[in-house]
Design an enzyme around this catalytic site. Structure first.
Site: not given
Length: 522
Positions: A377, A408
């Protein structure tokens, strides 16, 4: 209730902008006949992952259809609407219209959340002072994202029975805050107070409304990302992107007599092949070893520790192909449009990895926790570094992990993962700083060191990220109890009894002109 439990049980595990691509997994646990009341009650207590959007089958098809259509549209855009044939305003308008259509097609009226956030933050962009524009934008964007996360979990049945719009909202939040900080750097700070990278990315003129919409909502990245820099994006739209990157690497010294025109076709084909392999692995490996096995009675109560250790690693490996698929496909879409050129490598080959979100080879061969995180990521890690790690005055590692967890979502499993990650990161850094030099005296010792650290890194990552996919408290505690909290205990012992090198915090500060001048005076 039955539908809700079934949806939870069948939920795939996605992160960020990734989307589930399968139907019901063929559980290896069920095949062995070990599924009982214990696993059903434990797993149905799990909410679905917010950063792991879960759709109905129709919505899954919508997502894949949008990405495939975006791929063909990207080729068309690069060939027939190139900067030499079309004005920047037309290019901005078309990528924005396509992007808005894709969002509405995938999310329906939930796409309003995206548009509301974009409009609110543009209002801040044009009205707030440059000295505080980044603070207001950050608070509004992260606050709105967090409210959406909370509402989808605790109000709308954990987001299972409603369309998950959080993935694009998370990507837009990254872009909004990135641009706000870069405008602040360009207009609100002195050049000598900026690092070399901050100077390069600083935005010295506030974007127009069309540029703002195009940057945030363009069809190449609105659905699946990744985040990118505003100046790079504007250079791409205006046709300066590739030439600027070639000038940065001094193309004449690389053996080119005339300014080359690199084509992304080869890179796109390579990434599409990787996407296809990832899809095949997802449809086979991921279905064979679903994470439901980690709360199976056989795993928790009957398997020995070594078996649990190996099985946890296998299950976590099996969860990766879906991320590889989504991120590589998103990268290919941007490259097909002509965006993502990063320069020329040492062998004279053109590189199209400016927007790549992962390096699969380095992930699978990582010999340190740091190396693993740096190649997983990537664009989110870069965003965290630029808006948090390099800017906060205290506890940069802790605050960066906290921001990552908050971005998140609000599932407890995320915070288990990131709190564990802090411990493991500090412990790994401590061991490396104290002992790595002892293994550099010979090639054989270095090979032994690399093999051991690779195995330890892969097992540590599997242990650390397990709560991220389990999501809830009960299964996470059950898993860690079955593993005797071994990594927590080892990490704490390392931190308590080994000396921690004090220079790690100093190294994270970006070098500015002021710091360079101060060193010269000293």
């Amino acid at each position: 209730m039955e539908r809700l439990q079934k949806a939870k049980l069948h939920a795939g595990l996605w992160r960020g902008s990734c989307y589930q691509l399968s139907g019901r997994p063929a559980s290896a646990c069920e095949a062995r006949g070990h599924t009982d009341h214990h696993i059903r009650s434990a797993w149905t207590s799990l909410p679905t992952s917010l950063d792991s959007p879960r759709f109905s089958n129709i919505s899954q098809v919508n997502f894949v259809a949008c990405q495939l259509f975006a791929l063909f549209a990207a080729f068309w855009f690069r060939i027939y609407l190139s900067p030499g044939k079309t004005s920047p305003d037309v290019r901005h308008a078309l990528v924005t219209i396509f992007g808005i259509y894709f969002v509405i097609f995938c999310f329906g009226w939930y796409s309003l959340h995206l548009f509301v956030l974009v409009l609110m933050c543009y209002g801040i962009m044009v009205t707030a002072s440059v000295s505080s524009i980044h603070r207001y934008t950050f608070l509004v964007a992260m606050g709105y994202l967090t409210i959406c996360h909370i509402s989808r979990i605790y109000i709308f049945h954990y987001g299972i029975l409603t369309t998950d719009f959080s993935g694009p909202l998370m990507i837009v939040t990254q872009k909004i805050t990135t641009l706000a900080f870069q405008v602040h750097d360009g207009l609100g700070r002195r050049a000598e107070d900026l690092s070399a990278e901050q100077q390069r990315l600083a935005v010295k003129v506030k974007p127009s409304f069309l540029e703002y919409l195009s940057y945030l909502l363009n069809f190449m990245s609105v659905i699946a990302g990744p985040c990118n820099n505003f100046k790079d994006y504007i250079a791409f739209i205006e046709g300066r992107h590739i030439h600027a990157k070639l000038l940065e690497v001094n193309w004449k010294q690389r053996g080119f007599h005339n300014l080359p025109e690199p084509s992304p076709t080869g890179a796109v084909i390579h990434k599409l092949c990787m996407t296809l392999v990832s899809l095949l692995l997802f449809l086979t490996l991921t279905k064979t070893f679903p994470v439901t096995c980690l709360v199976d009675d056989w795993f928790v109560h009957k398997a020995n520790f070594l078996t649990r250790l190996c099985y946890l690693y296998i299950v976590m490996q099996a969860s990766k192909p879906k991320y590889y698929f989504a991120w590589t496909l998103a990268d290919a879409v941007n490259n097909a449009a002509g965006f993502g050129f990063s320069g020329v490598d040492k062998n004279g080959n053109f590189c199209w990895d400016l927007l790549s979100n992962l390096n699969i080879w380095k992930i699978e061969t990582a010999t340190s926790f740091k190396m693993y995180l740096e190649n997983w990521n990537i664009q989110t890690a870069t965003w965290l570094k630029r808006v948090c790690y390099e800017r906060v005055p205290w506890y940069p590692t802790v605050l960066t992990f906290f921001l990552s967890a908050l971005w998140h979502g609000v599932y407890p499993g995320y915070y288990f993962t990131f709190l564990t990650g802090i411990l493991v990161t500090v412990a790994a850094r401590t061991v490396r700083n104290n002992y790595r030099h002892c293994f550099l005296s010979s090639r054989a010792l270095k090979v032994v060191y690399d093999v051991v650290t690779w195995a330890v890194t892969q097992l540590a990552v599997s242990y650390t990220v397990a709560p991220f996919v389990l999501l809830a408290v009960e299964p996470t505690i059950s898993l860690y109890k079955s593993m005797y909290f071994y990594l927590h205990i080892i990490s704490l012992l390392i931190i308590l009894f080994l000396p921690i090198k004090p220079h790690a915090h100093i190294q994270r500060q970006p070098q500015t002109l002021n710091s360079v001048n101060k060193k010269k005076k000293d």
